[in-house]
Design an enzyme around this catalytic site. Sequence first.
Site: not given
Length: 219
Positions: A28-29, A44, A74-75, A94, A96
């Site tokens: 997630g982010n 990370g 990375s998103e 974002h 999961h």
Amino acid sequence: MSSMEIREELCKYAKKTVANRLVVGPGGNISAKHEGKMYLSPSGFALDEIEPEQWVEVDIETGAVTDTGFRPSSEVLMHLYAYRANPNIGAIVHTHPPYCIAFTLVEQELPIMFPDQAALVGKTVYIPYVLPTTDKLADALVEKVNAASSILLGNHGLVTTGRNLREAYYRTEVVEESAKIFLIAKAIKEPKVLTTEEFEEIASLESEAYRILLLQKMQ
């Protein structure tokens, strides 16, 4: 609100995200916008490990990292493209969530079933599976980000947006609860969902006070 206050608020909702099992591990982010910059979770890290100074400042117009230290999630493109496409977005979450992911394995359209869902979230749209962390996913999200504040990602997770972090975060909770309710009901019989008229009555301008009251209760 200052940039440090934004960073502290991000930590608050990052911890809520992990505590409520909406992500596990370093998944997630989340991000928030402030004065032409976005503050995004670093790559990370588990979300509940991030300290205020570790959120990565990125210029929304150029995509340049404007502070030193950590690498952005990375998103990063998904967040950048969404802010550029819809200036009303102030925050992006974002995650999961397990029921949301399970829902996308068997269904696509999440119906509107109860008043809180109608008032706080409204329509939820769906994107078939796209390889994560790619510009293809960012492009697919941009096509939907003006259509709804909640977007299910097939076999992947959920993206919610809001005018602020609180709104975006609680939309995540409500969509996950909605997916859970649907799957439980569907296991017994076909769920009874709100009619278009019932949904529109709740989502009307007259229901703004109801939506605000709900958000106040969630503080």
